[in-house]
Design an enzyme around this catalytic site. Sequence first.
Site, PDB file in Angstrom:
ATOM      1  N   GLY A  91       4.578 -21.427  18.873  1.00 31.01           N
ATOM      2  CA  GLY A  91       5.151 -20.254  18.223  1.00 31.01           C
ATOM      3  C   GLY A  91       4.969 -20.290  16.717  1.00 31.01           C
ATOM      4  CE  LYS A 107       7.241 -28.160  14.338  1.00 33.16           C
ATOM      5  NZ  LYS A 107       7.863 -29.304  14.990  1.00 33.16           N
ATOM      6  CG  ASP A 119      11.017 -17.915  10.753  1.00 34.68           C
ATOM      7  OD1 ASP A 119      10.620 -18.816  11.530  1.00 34.68           O
ATOM      8  OD2 ASP A 119      11.863 -18.121   9.858  1.00 34.68           O
ATOM      9  NE  ARG A 170       3.015 -30.809  15.012  1.00 37.70           N
ATOM     10  CZ  ARG A 170       3.854 -30.524  16.018  1.00 37.70           C
ATOM     11  NH1 ARG A 170       5.005 -31.185  16.131  1.00 37.70           N
ATOM     12  NH2 ARG A 170       3.550 -29.612  16.910  1.00 37.70           N
ATOM     13  NE  ARG A 177       2.674 -28.763  23.062  1.00 38.91           N
ATOM     14  CZ  ARG A 177       3.519 -29.089  22.117  1.00 38.91           C
ATOM     15  NH1 ARG A 177       4.779 -29.277  22.409  1.00 38.91           N
ATOM     16  NH2 ARG A 177       3.134 -29.217  20.869  1.00 38.91           N
ATOM     17  CG  ASP A 246       8.819 -26.919  25.848  1.00 37.63           C
ATOM     18  OD1 ASP A 246       9.738 -27.063  26.675  1.00 37.63           O
ATOM     19  OD2 ASP A 246       9.031 -26.698  24.639  1.00 37.63           O
ATOM     20  CG  ASN A 247       9.526 -30.300  23.039  1.00 35.96           C
ATOM     21  OD1 ASN A 247       8.615 -29.584  22.626  1.00 35.96           O
ATOM     22  ND2 ASN A 247      10.797 -30.044  22.774  1.00 35.96           N
ATOM     23  CG  ASP A 256       6.756 -30.409  19.733  1.00 32.53           C
ATOM     24  OD1 ASP A 256       5.742 -30.675  19.073  1.00 32.53           O
ATOM     25  OD2 ASP A 256       6.827 -29.417  20.481  1.00 32.53           O
TER      26      ASP A 256
HETATM   27  P1  AMP Z   1      10.778 -26.882  20.059  1.00 30.81           P
HETATM   28  O1  AMP Z   1      11.974 -27.146  20.892  1.00 30.81           O
HETATM   29  O2  AMP Z   1      10.967 -27.035  18.581  1.00 30.81           O
HETATM   30  O3  AMP Z   1       9.612 -27.713  20.504  1.00 30.81           O
HETATM   31  O4  AMP Z   1      10.389 -25.341  20.230  1.00 30.81           O
HETATM   32  C1  AMP Z   1      10.464 -24.628  21.446  1.00 30.81           C
HETATM   33  C2  AMP Z   1       9.612 -23.386  21.377  1.00 30.81           C
HETATM   34  O5  AMP Z   1      10.056 -22.528  20.353  1.00 30.81           O
HETATM   35  C3  AMP Z   1       8.146 -23.655  21.091  1.00 30.81           C
HETATM   36  O6  AMP Z   1       7.398 -22.747  21.816  1.00 30.81           O
HETATM   37  C4  AMP Z   1       8.049 -23.394  19.606  1.00 30.81           C
HETATM   38  O7  AMP Z   1       6.761 -23.040  19.217  1.00 30.81           O
HETATM   39  C5  AMP Z   1       9.024 -22.249  19.430  1.00 30.81           C
HETATM   40  N1  AMP Z   1       9.607 -22.169  18.077  1.00 30.81           N
HETATM   41  C6  AMP Z   1      10.552 -22.970  17.539  1.00 30.81           C
HETATM   42  N2  AMP Z   1      10.872 -22.581  16.291  1.00 30.81           N
HETATM   43  C7  AMP Z   1      10.097 -21.509  16.025  1.00 30.81           C
HETATM   44  C8  AMP Z   1       9.946 -20.638  14.903  1.00 30.81           C
HETATM   45  N3  AMP Z   1      10.659 -20.786  13.797  1.00 30.81           N
HETATM   46  N4  AMP Z   1       9.051 -19.646  15.004  1.00 30.81           N
HETATM   47  C9  AMP Z   1       8.324 -19.442  16.104  1.00 30.81           C
HETATM   48  N5  AMP Z   1       8.423 -20.220  17.207  1.00 30.81           N
HETATM   49  C10 AMP Z   1       9.288 -21.231  17.162  1.00 30.81           C
HETATM   50 MG    MG Z   2       8.109 -28.057  21.190  1.00 33.36          MG
END
Ligand code: AMP
Ligand code: MG
Length: 478
Positions: A91, A107, A119, A170, A177, A246-247, A256
């Site tokens: 994202g 990132k 965002d 990174r 994943r 996903d992590n 992550d």
């Molecule tokens: P995470 O738990 O940080 O690995 O994120 C879970 C999901 O949310 C992943 O698909 C990330 O890419 C997305 N994500 C987390 N924070 C943001 C952000 N600020 N903007 C866009 N996508 C995000």
């Molecule tokens: Mg993640």
Amino acid sequence: MTLENITLQTPYLCLDEEFYTLINPQPLDDPYLISFNTDTAKLIDLDSKTCDDPLLTELLNGNFLPKGARPFAMCYAGHQFGNYNPWLGDGRAMNLGKVNGWNLQLKGSGDTLYANGADGRSALPSSIREYLMSEAMFHLGIPTTRALGIIGSKTKISRGRMENAAMVMRLSSSWVRFGSFEYFYYRKEHVKLEALAQYVIKESYPHLRDDEDRFYKLFCEILENTANLISKWQGIGFNHGVMNTDNMSIEGLTIDYGPYAMLDDFNYNYVCNNGDRAGRYSYGEQPNISYWNLTKLSEAFSPLVDKKRMQKKLEDYGAFIFPNAYISVMRKKLGLLEEFDDALLVEELVVALHEAYVDHTLFFRTLSRYDGDRAPLYDISMNPVVIDEWLKLYDKRLEKERRIQAKRQEEMLKTNPKYILKNYMLQEAIEQAQKGDFTGVEKLMFIARHPYDELPEYEKYAQDTPELDKNIGLSCSS
Ligand code: AMP
Ligand code: MG
């Protein structure tokens, strides 16, 4: 090599378009370099002088793209806190391409098709945390992604309060994943699922390429790498905090970095993630969760591999693959060379540590100098009685060792770090960085690179965590 000479390849883009979205990074305003990691620069043959190259900040801000770069966000799904989410993906991360086996990823470079309304940015605190901790984990011998550099900016983002946005570059040998497989499995796109498995074999498990049973063996190796990773997390006292599928890396890397923490006082039930009310991802649950995540992976693999064979392997994971990996990590921490049935010794140790209110890292470091005198261990424990009981078992077990004490101590001092990055230390460096002073980041990077050394100038960081900073939780918003 200079930045202008780097040439990237993009093997992931050979996959079908559904696997990714091509997208350009959205640079931040008034970027400034916070830190450049000369260690990881070497991995991609960049000269150390790169830190003086004005292009570096441009690279880390997504403004300068190396030759061959074709930025893309990867698509994946995943189980988040037990629930399937069919639409995740990068994202806020963008992959630039691959060089020397390292996939470069920015990132915080702006929103993508997978941002789900968020965002696409990363705040300065979480970026510093990822930058430093991934390097610390590497130097502790724990499989992990790495980091090349970090920039800050004047771009403001909202995270409960206003924060400055940052970007980290990174590096990983793979960004695939468990959730990448789940995406195609749940969509019943089995041809693409197989293409992904072939890609993972080619990129990450090339020795399986011509094996007729390669998909089953791929599953087995992922499972074994996961056992290796999680046993090391348990040994070092690392709580990831968001072990969603996903992590979970297909190579068994730590990926992550979010609201993670290193244990301060040992607490088996510690939950670093404030948002995790039920404690699903507590420190003590991590092995169980790794099993759960592997069962989800096995479901995603089911169009490729016989379910029963995977089920058997999963049973082995619980019965001996993980326990054996964990016991051997712990045996090493305890300086035990001979192999006996040490399960009870380790179980009792975990109970004793939990009841003793003792700093996890300090305990093992102190134990590394153990010579029969229990006083140094009593001194650091709130409840010396339980430590005393456990030491009786340990003394008995040591009698079975053939290696001499001095040699054991020497090895233990190379296994049990003196320095880890605790959250309060990271917080100090973050607060300094928020005021424009990045010396704290450099200091922690230095400490991260020397976990086993005696560093008299940083002695205070090897002590017990200040009382009010112990085992605090962090929020996921970053
Ligand atoms: P995470 O738990 O940080 O690995 O994120 C879970 C999901 O949310 C992943 O698909 C990330 O890419 C997305 N994500 C987390 N924070 C943001 C952000 N600020 N903007 C866009 N996508 C995000
Ligand atoms: Mg993640």
